[in-house]
Design an enzyme around this catalytic site. Structure first.
Site, PDB file in Angstrom:
ATOM      1  N   GLU A 122       0.786  -1.229   0.000  1.00  0.00           N
ATOM      2  CA  GLU A 122       0.000   0.000   0.000  1.00  0.00           C
ATOM      3  C   GLU A 122       0.825   1.289   0.000  1.00  0.00           C
ATOM      4  O   GLU A 122       0.814   2.038   0.981  1.00  0.00           O
ATOM      5  CB  GLU A 122      -0.975  -0.007   1.184  1.00  0.00           C
ATOM      6  CG  GLU A 122      -1.904  -1.208   1.181  1.00  0.00           C
ATOM      7  CD  GLU A 122      -3.096  -1.069   2.136  1.00  0.00           C
ATOM      8  OE1 GLU A 122      -3.077  -0.147   2.970  1.00  0.00           O
ATOM      9  OE2 GLU A 122      -4.032  -1.875   2.035  1.00  0.00           O
ATOM     10  N   GLU A 139      -5.210  -8.772   0.401  1.00  0.00           N
ATOM     11  CA  GLU A 139      -5.946  -8.464   1.632  1.00  0.00           C
ATOM     12  C   GLU A 139      -7.398  -8.180   1.302  1.00  0.00           C
ATOM     13  O   GLU A 139      -7.699  -7.511   0.305  1.00  0.00           O
ATOM     14  CB  GLU A 139      -5.417  -7.203   2.333  1.00  0.00           C
ATOM     15  CG  GLU A 139      -4.221  -7.413   3.185  1.00  0.00           C
ATOM     16  CD  GLU A 139      -3.776  -6.106   3.853  1.00  0.00           C
ATOM     17  OE1 GLU A 139      -4.627  -5.325   4.294  1.00  0.00           O
ATOM     18  OE2 GLU A 139      -2.556  -5.888   3.906  1.00  0.00           O
TER      19      GLU A 139
END
Ligand code: NOJ
Length: 438
Positions: free
Chosen positions: A160, A345
């Site tokens: 991220e 995720e």
């Protein structure tokens, strides 16, 4: 489903604890947690899930789930306590034990090299804002892949980048807590460069390596069809994910956002060729959709969040909207054509209550189910999605939210460190079991 990897994910700072043990030096999260008001309840990762000491027990839980793979991250400051240079054998040994323990249980280890915990000593030298960070990271990548590459084939460089660059360095909501556009844009660029530069190093050290990067994608929507709002969506999506995907796959930053940056970007000749080094897979983290409206007062992205009324939300306040997930997977596939996609995720937080040793988290099961359906939908339309990692194995340190938000398939009692499987853990286990025996 054949050839589909079922997994579960965690990250170092969120579960390990033992921050002063094993030769680890402080990371930017140790520092940030000390800032008054930064973290709910003044929590920190000092103990977390005590995974550093309980990793065997946790590997048993992973084995019990029956997943194929375990995605975890490595704490840079356990491996290189000075950021660069001296390699800390105790750190290497810890992850060797973890990797070997996973393999012994038939679980493939997937390494995330950077899940936000930069050694503080490197932040003191400017952190990701300093272009030298590209060399620091490639050195770290070399050490990791030399030490673990004989047993680990799946490598994720960064988790991220949006959170590192925009939340950590533009909005100040995560470590290191900086609020500066110039810094944030440099951070994003150096992370992308560090990623691209480390890919060939990993391939050199790891036979049959599969290397990728994980991006979080949170598509935007609006309440109206006004042209201003629609433009706001385009700009917000551009800042949310095109800023990272365009350089990775198309050697450029998105022009519509570049035009809104009031200074020259920190790009050197040849940078885009490095950033766009072909990867083996794209990791996608998806949780929710955003709802926004145009707001010309705000820069660089002229948008504000608005509240959609009457929609289901998780305990994070995040809107549950699986069709957005399908759509984004189809769009990303059409536009960027990654070789493979892994959902690295996906999961949800709820106010779990433990009653008679049981946690009835039907909402989490429903979330899981509907998001897996959304993935299957995209897969049936030709998107090459080859795996899914549930977030998360355990309740853990949810960054600025501290321990208040629980994402785990296993409930953690932080007083006793007891782990209890939630109903969602049984659900996930059965799902995987059925797929294997089918
Ligand atoms: C994404 C991050 O990678 C992870 O660290 C975090 O806990 C989850 N989202 C949930 O917010």
């Amino acid at each position: 489903m054949k050839n589909f990897t079922w997994g579960v994910a965690t990250s170092s700072y969120q579960i390990e604890g033992a921050v002063s043990e094993g030769g680890r030096s402080p990371s930017i999260w140790d520092t940030y947690c000390q800032v008054p008001g930064a973290i709910v309840n003044g929590d920190n990762g000092d103990i977390a899930c005590d995974h550093y000491h309980r990793y065997n027990e946790d590997l048993d839980l992973i084995k019990w789930l029956g997943v194929d793979a375990y995605r975890f991250s490595i704490a840079w400051s356990r491996i290189l306590p000075d950021g660069v240079g001296r390699v800390n054998k105790e750190g290497i040994d810890f992850y060797n034990r973890l990797i070997d323990g996973a393999l012994a249980r038939g679980i493939q280890p997937w390494i995330t090299m950077y899940h936000w915990d930069l050694p503080q000593i490197l932040q003191d030298r400017g952190g990701w804002c300093n272009r030298e960070s590209v060399d620091w990271f490639t050195e770290y990548a070399d050490v990791l892949s030399q030490n673990f590459g004989d047993r680990v084939t799946n490598w994720i460089t960064f988790n991220e980048p949006l959170c590192i660059a925009w939340i950590g360095n533009l909005w100040g909501g995560m470590a290191p807590g900086i609020r500066d556009l110039n810094t944030a844009v440099k951070v994003a660029h150096h992370i992308l460069l560090a990623h691209g530069k480390s890919v060939p190093i990993i391939r050199r050290n790891v036979k049959l390596a599969k290397v990728g990067i994980t991006l979080n994608i949170t598509p935007s929507s609006t309440l109206t069809e006004n042209p201003e709002d629609l433009l706001a969506v385009a700009l917000n999506d551009s800042w949310d994910h095109e800023w990272f995907l365009d350089p990775l796959f198309a050697k450029e930053y998105p022009k519509k956002m570049v035009d809104r940056i009031p200074f020259e970007l920190p790009i050197h000749l040849g940078d885009f060729d490095i950033i766009a080094t072909p990867i083996d897979f794209l990791g996608i983290n998806y949780y929710f959709r955003q709802t926004i409206a145009a707001d010309p007062e705000i820069s660089p992205v002229p948008v504000k969040d608005v509240k959609r009324i009457g929609v289901p939300r998780t305990a994070m306040g995040w809107e549950i909207h699986p069709p957005t997930f399908t759509k984004l997977l189809i769009n990303i596939n059409q536009k960027y054509k990654p070789k493979e996609i892994f959902i690295t995720e996906n999961g949800s937080a709820w106010n779990d209550l433990i009653i008679d040793e049981k946690i009835k988290d039907s909402e989490r099961i429903e979330y899981l189910q509907s998001h897996l359906d959304a993935i299957l939908d995209a897969k049936s339309k030709g998107v090459p999605i080859n795996g899914y990692f549930a977030w998360s194995l355990l309740d853990n340190f949810e960054w600025a939210y501290g321990y208040e938000k629980r994402f785990g398939l296993f409930y953690v009692d932080y007083q006793t460190q007891k782990r209890t499987p939630k109903e969602s853990a049984f659900y996930y286990r059965d799902l995987i079991l059925n797929r294997t025996t089918r």
